[in-house]
Write a protein that holds these residues in place. Structure first.
Motif, short mmCIF file in Angstrom:
data_model
loop_
_atom_site.label_atom_id
_atom_site.label_comp_id
_atom_site.label_asym_id
_atom_site.label_seq_id
_atom_site.Cartn_x
_atom_site.Cartn_y
_atom_site.Cartn_z
N LYS A 1 0.72 -1.24 -0.09
CA LYS A 1 0.15 -0.13 0.37
C LYS A 1 0.58 0.70 -0.06
O LYS A 1 2.37 1.07 0.14
CB LYS A 1 -0.46 0.08 1.54
CG LYS A 1 -1.69 -1.39 1.81
CD LYS A 1 -2.69 -1.18 0.14
CE LYS A 1 -4.02 -2.36 0.80
NZ LYS A 1 -3.76 -3.15 -0.29
N GLY A 2 0.31 2.64 -0.75
CA GLY A 2 0.88 3.21 -0.20
C GLY A 2 2.35 4.42 -0.84
O GLY A 2 2.18 3.54 -2.09
N ASP A 3 3.46 4.10 0.00
CA ASP A 3 4.75 4.64 -0.38
C ASP A 3 5.63 2.96 -0.59
O ASP A 3 6.37 3.16 -0.85
CB ASP A 3 5.25 5.18 0.74
CG ASP A 3 4.77 6.59 0.47
OD1 ASP A 3 4.44 7.35 -0.68
OD2 ASP A 3 5.04 7.23 1.58
N GLY A 4 5.09 1.96 -0.87
CA GLY A 4 5.83 -0.03 -0.98
C GLY A 4 5.61 -0.22 0.90
O GLY A 4 5.27 0.40 1.35
N SER B 1 7.45 -2.28 3.66
CA SER B 1 8.28 -1.49 4.96
C SER B 1 9.77 -1.67 4.40
O SER B 1 9.67 -2.75 3.84
CB SER B 1 7.31 -1.64 6.03
OG SER B 1 7.78 -3.10 6.14
N GLU B 2 10.58 -1.68 4.56
CA GLU B 2 11.57 -1.51 5.16
C GLU B 2 12.01 -3.71 5.46
O GLU B 2 12.32 -4.07 4.58
CB GLU B 2 12.85 -0.92 5.86
CG GLU B 2 13.46 -0.11 4.84
CD GLU B 2 14.19 0.46 4.16
OE1 GLU B 2 14.39 -0.80 3.05
OE2 GLU B 2 13.29 0.96 2.41
N LYS C 1 10.47 -5.43 3.02
CA LYS C 1 11.29 -5.15 1.54
C LYS C 1 12.69 -5.63 1.18
O LYS C 1 13.07 -6.42 0.21
CB LYS C 1 11.51 -3.44 0.90
CG LYS C 1 12.20 -3.88 -0.25
CD LYS C 1 12.03 -1.75 -0.03
CE LYS C 1 12.93 -1.43 -1.91
NZ LYS C 1 13.49 0.20 -2.01
N LYS D 1 10.84 -3.00 -8.87
CA LYS D 1 9.56 -2.11 -8.40
C LYS D 1 8.53 -2.88 -7.72
O LYS D 1 8.64 -4.07 -7.93
CB LYS D 1 8.83 -1.36 -10.39
CG LYS D 1 9.58 -0.95 -11.52
CD LYS D 1 8.99 -0.48 -12.69
CE LYS D 1 7.69 0.63 -11.70
NZ LYS D 1 7.44 1.60 -13.35
N VAL E 1 1.40 -0.49 -6.12
CA VAL E 1 0.78 -0.54 -5.93
C VAL E 1 -0.54 -1.16 -6.29
O VAL E 1 -0.91 -0.27 -7.43
CB VAL E 1 0.58 0.79 -5.50
CG1 VAL E 1 -1.17 0.77 -4.19
CG2 VAL E 1 1.47 1.01 -3.59
#
Length: 155
Positions: free
Chosen positions: A32-35, A37-38, A41, A76, A79
């Motif tokens: 969601k949103g900005d991608g 969480s670290e 990821k 990439k 979302v």
């Protein structure tokens, strides 16, 4: 484009390789949103790059002469959904993504209704496969035609 559904301990993701643009798309219905969480990821990248290198090892082994390079790829994390999905729904979401993602966005939006429809279509396609001799097809048909007489009516 080359798609690969990937099972993880907390659900499914799909990886999509855009061979022309050299982009590896990590397609996760819960991003969601900005991608991601670290920590998420990091985990997704570990899986994605391991499979990326394995894919190119296979391509180089079995398709000698095909111009392949596994370096200088961009990752990439698009979302794809606004709705929240449970762990049990993620498999159908990934199937929907693999069928409708064009490298930029989804041709048909990822909603609970559309994911359920994709799941039902996939079941229908599996049941009607030529040469399918499983009892599931027979029982599913009887469940639709005569629900009280079917052994599937209890489940």
């Amino acid at each position: 484009m080359f798609f690969l559904p990937v099972p993880l301990e907390d659900g499914w993701i799909a990886l999509m390789w855009d061979m022309m643009e050299r982009k590896l798309h990590v397609l996760h219905p819960l991003i969601k949103g900005d991608g991601p969480s670290e920590p998420t990821k990091d985990k997704l990248e570990l899986v994605a790059w391991k499979l990326h290198h394995a894919l190119f090892d296979c391509l180089n082994e079995y398709y000698a002469g095909w111009p392949t390079q596994d370096g200088q790829w961009v990752t990439k994390y698009p979302v794809l959904a606004e709705e929240h999905f449970s762990r049990d729904e993620i498999g159908a979401c990934v199937l929907h993504i693999c069928r409708h993602y064009d490298g930029v966005n989804l041709k048909i939006p990822l909603t609970k209704y559309n994911a359920g429809k994709t799941k039902r279509q996939a079941l229908h396609e599996c049941v009607k496969l030529q040469g399918n001799s499983s009892k599931l097809a027979h029982e599913a048909l009887w469940t639709v035609l005569a629900p009280t007489d079917s052994c599937l009516s209890d489940t």
